[in-house]
Write a protein that holds these residues in place. Structure first.
Motif, PDB file in Angstrom:
ATOM      1  N   VAL A  87      70.002  30.141  39.351  1.00  0.00           N
ATOM      2  CA  VAL A  87      71.403  30.057  39.278  1.00  0.00           C
ATOM      3  C   VAL A  87      71.523  30.809  38.671  1.00  0.00           C
ATOM      4  O   VAL A  87      72.931  31.512  38.893  1.00  0.00           O
ATOM      5  N   ARG A  88      72.036  30.976  37.567  1.00  0.00           N
ATOM      6  CA  ARG A  88      72.928  31.609  36.444  1.00  0.00           C
ATOM      7  C   ARG A  88      71.983  33.341  36.531  1.00  0.00           C
ATOM      8  O   ARG A  88      72.610  34.102  36.464  1.00  0.00           O
ATOM      9  N   ASP A  89      70.934  33.343  37.081  1.00  0.00           N
ATOM     10  CA  ASP A  89      71.113  34.229  37.214  1.00  0.00           C
ATOM     11  C   ASP A  89      72.070  35.382  38.838  1.00  0.00           C
ATOM     12  O   ASP A  89      72.283  36.343  39.016  1.00  0.00           O
ATOM     13  N   GLN A  90      71.435  34.259  40.072  1.00  0.00           N
ATOM     14  CA  GLN A  90      72.103  34.449  41.394  1.00  0.00           C
ATOM     15  C   GLN A  90      73.847  34.418  40.644  1.00  0.00           C
ATOM     16  O   GLN A  90      74.470  35.598  41.300  1.00  0.00           O
ATOM     17  N   ILE A  91      74.386  33.884  39.879  1.00  0.00           N
ATOM     18  CA  ILE A  91      75.762  34.326  39.525  1.00  0.00           C
ATOM     19  C   ILE A  91      76.046  35.752  38.903  1.00  0.00           C
ATOM     20  O   ILE A  91      77.491  36.252  38.730  1.00  0.00           O
ATOM     21  N   SER A  92      75.111  35.812  38.348  1.00  0.00           N
ATOM     22  CA  SER A  92      74.729  36.914  36.932  1.00  0.00           C
ATOM     23  C   SER A  92      74.809  38.280  38.239  1.00  0.00           C
ATOM     24  O   SER A  92      75.852  39.145  38.062  1.00  0.00           O
ATOM     25  N   LEU A  93      73.964  38.360  39.023  1.00  0.00           N
ATOM     26  CA  LEU A  93      74.059  39.354  40.281  1.00  0.00           C
ATOM     27  C   LEU A  93      75.191  39.014  40.637  1.00  0.00           C
ATOM     28  O   LEU A  93      75.735  40.484  41.157  1.00  0.00           O
TER      29      LEU A  93
END
Length: 309
Positions: free
Chosen positions: A82-88
């Protein structure tokens, strides 16, 4: 000897693939910030090369037990999806914001070169959407000059691009709000924190359990630095502004503080109390930001705790 840990410079960038592989093999991976290796004699004494950088990273990894685990985790673990998606989405929205500013500047410059009877048809507007609507209402029926015609074509082209950017930005904002909800974060309950601000705070912080409350204040640049000597075993009597830490988080805290001074009575009382005790307005703002740093830490830390049975 046995490998205790491996240090990688940039586990969120070029070193990500290697870090993911090593973590999957149950190897302890630490993220070495670039400024740590630059402090270890880069430039002045030894110069720079891949071999020298590798040696500096290894030395920093061996020496510094406080280095963060890969992917901003509190313990060796894989990156958070989820944090990776937030980053993108956050990075996409940051790029869209820069493109929007550039397009608005180009449109304004093109409008400034139009004849007066056309230029006066585009009054000043506060939002990009309002500017687009006013440009669409231009009366260009009597335009015959090829230069003016070209300017109008370029304005139309930039306006179309700006519409697309605004649509993408709206999509990115909605996705960020949904992802923040998926994390179970209660940051948006705090006055002055919208979903996009909460996304940035979660992204920059990572797993908050890797900090203590005071350590998080140092990380956000809101903990003052001792700047006096000669006290013996007593507490320092003078401090100075901390210009270190994560400046993006520090800027986010400043925006939250500005909003709370307008909308949150408790923040206003804290600020006014500091001023009444003899602090300057800038010092009072730093006191408020330090207080808000504690609030953010406690809120995020509570979100990581399992619900009571």
């Amino acid at each position: 000897g046995a490998i205790e840990r491996i240090g990688i410079e940039g586990t969120g960038g070029l070193g990500r693939a290697l870090a993911e592989y090593l973590v999957s093999e149950h190897v302890e991976v630490r993220d070495v910030p670039p400024h740590k290796t630059s402090l270890r004699q880069r430039g002045r004494h030894e110069g720079k090369s891949d071999l020298l950088d590798a040696h500096r990273i290894a030395a920093e990894t061996q020496r510094n037990d406080a280095l963060a685990y890969a992917f901003k985790q509190s313990s060796p673990s894989a990156p958070d999806a989820v944090r990776d998606q937030i980053s993108l989405w956050h990075n996409a929205r940051t790029s869209l914001r820069k493109i929007r500013v550039q397009l608005i500047g180009e449109i304004d410059a093109l409008i400034a070169g139009l004849p007066e009877h056309l230029r006066t048809q585009v009054p000043e507007r506060n939002t990009a959407r309002a500017r687009i609507n006013s440009i669409a209402e231009l009366d260009t029926a009597d335009v015959t000059d090829p230069i003016v015609t070209l300017r109008l074509q370029l304005i139309e082209h930039r306006t179309t691009m700006l519409r697309d950017v605004l649509t993408q930005d709206k999509t990115a904002e909605a996705e960020l709000a949904a992802l923040v909800t998926r994390t179970g974060s209660h940051l948006t309950v705090v006055c002055g924190i919208a979903a996009r601000a909460a996304a940035e705070i979660l992204l920059e912080t990572g797993d908050v359990r890797r900090f203590t409350e005071a350590g998080f204040a140092r990380f956000t640049g809101t903990a003052p630095i001792p700047a006096s000597s000669g006290e013996g075993g007593k507490q320092p009597v003078r401090h100075r502004l901390n210009r270190g830490g994560n400046r993006r988080l520090n800027a986010a805290l400043h925006r939250i503080a500005m909003i709370q001074l307008r909308c949150e009575p408790r923040a206003r009382r804290l600020y006014d109390s500091a001023v009444s005790r003899g602090h300057t307005r800038r010092e009072a703002m730093r006191i408020l930001k330090r207080h808000l740093s504690n609030i953010l830490y406690r809120t995020m830390f509570r979100d990581t705790q399992p619900p009571p049975a």
